[in-house]
Structure formats: C-alpha cells, structure tokens
Design an enzyme around this catalytic site. Sequence first.
Site, PDB file in Angstrom:
ATOM      1  N   ALA A 152      44.504  48.258  35.702  1.00 46.43           N
ATOM      2  CA  ALA A 152      44.737  47.565  34.432  1.00 46.43           C
ATOM      3  C   ALA A 152      44.052  46.204  34.423  1.00 46.43           C
ATOM      4  O   ALA A 152      43.425  45.818  33.436  1.00 46.43           O
ATOM      5  CB  ALA A 152      46.238  47.413  34.181  1.00 46.43           C
ATOM      6  N   TYR A 153      44.182  45.483  35.517  1.00 45.57           N
ATOM      7  CA  TYR A 153      43.543  44.165  35.600  1.00 45.57           C
ATOM      8  C   TYR A 153      42.028  44.304  35.470  1.00 45.57           C
ATOM      9  O   TYR A 153      41.387  43.596  34.690  1.00 45.57           O
ATOM     10  CB  TYR A 153      43.913  43.493  36.920  1.00 45.57           C
ATOM     11  CG  TYR A 153      43.375  42.086  37.051  1.00 45.57           C
ATOM     12  CD1 TYR A 153      43.980  41.029  36.378  1.00 45.57           C
ATOM     13  CD2 TYR A 153      42.262  41.815  37.836  1.00 45.57           C
ATOM     14  CE1 TYR A 153      43.488  39.737  36.483  1.00 45.57           C
ATOM     15  CE2 TYR A 153      41.758  40.522  37.950  1.00 45.57           C
ATOM     16  CZ  TYR A 153      42.378  39.493  37.274  1.00 45.57           C
ATOM     17  OH  TYR A 153      41.887  38.206  37.376  1.00 45.57           O
TER      18      TYR A 153
END
Length: 246
Positions: A152-153
């Site tokens: 996600a990052y």
Amino acid sequence: MTTPEQARVAIVTGGAGGLGFPIAERLAAQGHTVAIWDLDAARARDAAARLPRARGYGVDVTDRASVDAAMTEVVQEFGPLGILVNSAGHNGPVEAFASYPFEGWRFVMALNLDAVFHCCQAGVREMLKTGYGRIVNIASIAGKEGNPNAVAYSASKAGVIGLTKSVGRELANTEIRVNCVAPAAIETEMLNQLTPEFRAFVTAKIPVGRLGKASEVASLVAWLASEECSFSTGAVFDVSGGRATY
C-alpha cells in the site's frame, strides 16, 4: 531568508511532526507565514507555537470538506496561498502481500494519495486566482522501486509521483510549479512504525550507509517552494543517499 516581497503563505500538511515539522520550521525561518495542518488540533497548535508567524489547524486531510474549510480559513486569515507542502502520510502495515489487510490498504491510500489529491486541488484553485504557487508533494523511493511487504505504501507513493507529473505538466504554462521529493528512509518518528528488521532492510539499501536526516529533506523542499524553482515542474527529486537509479 526571503525578502518581504518573497514571503508567502504556506500550508504544510502533517506539519506537527515527522518530516512536516522540520519543513515548516525551515519555511518559517525563511520568513514565510506557515499554517500547520494536523489531524490532532492540539498537536498542530503546539507545533505552531514553536515557530514565528505560524498557526496550527486541526484538519482531516482525507476528508474533502475538512480540507476545503481549512483552506478557506487560512486564506481568509493570512491572504493568498503561495506554498503547499503535502507531508502527511503513514507507512501502514508491513505484511506479506498474500495476507495484506484490505483495511490497511484503504487507510494508506486515503491518507497518502487521496489526501494529496484533495489538498492539491484545493491549493491549485487558490493559486490560479493569483497565477503563482509552489506545490511540493512528499513521495518516496518506494514509489519508484516498490518495497516488499509494503504494497500500500509503495503503490500510494507511486500514485503521488504520477499525480505530481500530471498536475505539473497541466499547469506548466502558468507560474505554478508542482514537484515531488522521493526520500529513502529518513530519521523521523514515522520510522518508529517499522520493525527493527524492516528498518535494517531499508538502511542496507542506501549506498551512503546511513539514514537520511529530516533537515536534508527540508532543505530541498524549501528550494522547491521558492521562486528560484522556476524551470522545474512535474519532476521527482531524490533524497536517497545514492539509492535511486532512475
């Protein structure tokens, strides 16, 4: 130090801590008026109290209405917006992709990417009124390379890079410049969210052999936020200790 004519109104999201406060501190030291945005209003006010010409605001940057209301308040109080730095963000879960929690994905996307969209759009609307502005988005080397166990990052920061390039190119025929910074691992409180193993992993990938300093990122952001940054837009500036290869 800027001249009185070069002093601007600046907003720094996530400005009460992490990379945000050193950036706000650098801008304030240059003579700009700084609005510190943070989800925690008390924390934002405490941070602003440590700086000259600063005020803290409680703002949920993932909420479009909250962003628009805070933008209106800043402009009404201080005047036209000249600088916007989008620094609010979170690492999110560090887990294998096969078991990565969807709620973690949505949380990170909302804060790291949706919020940048909300703030940039509100900021651009204000800057178009005067025809001048500087926007600096904090991306990450993970947005270029992709860190394992941080899907996600990595994806959100890649999105920030794409957003920056798109908006920068769209506004290239104005005096609004939109750029982003892609740091490697930097010594901030955000790094404490990482496990010791992951911290060692990201440090080992930096050829300089150490983590970056927040002051080093703040120095680059301050230049990108200045009038001197006149011919760079839609660009990605690495602060990676030699890690970046493209």
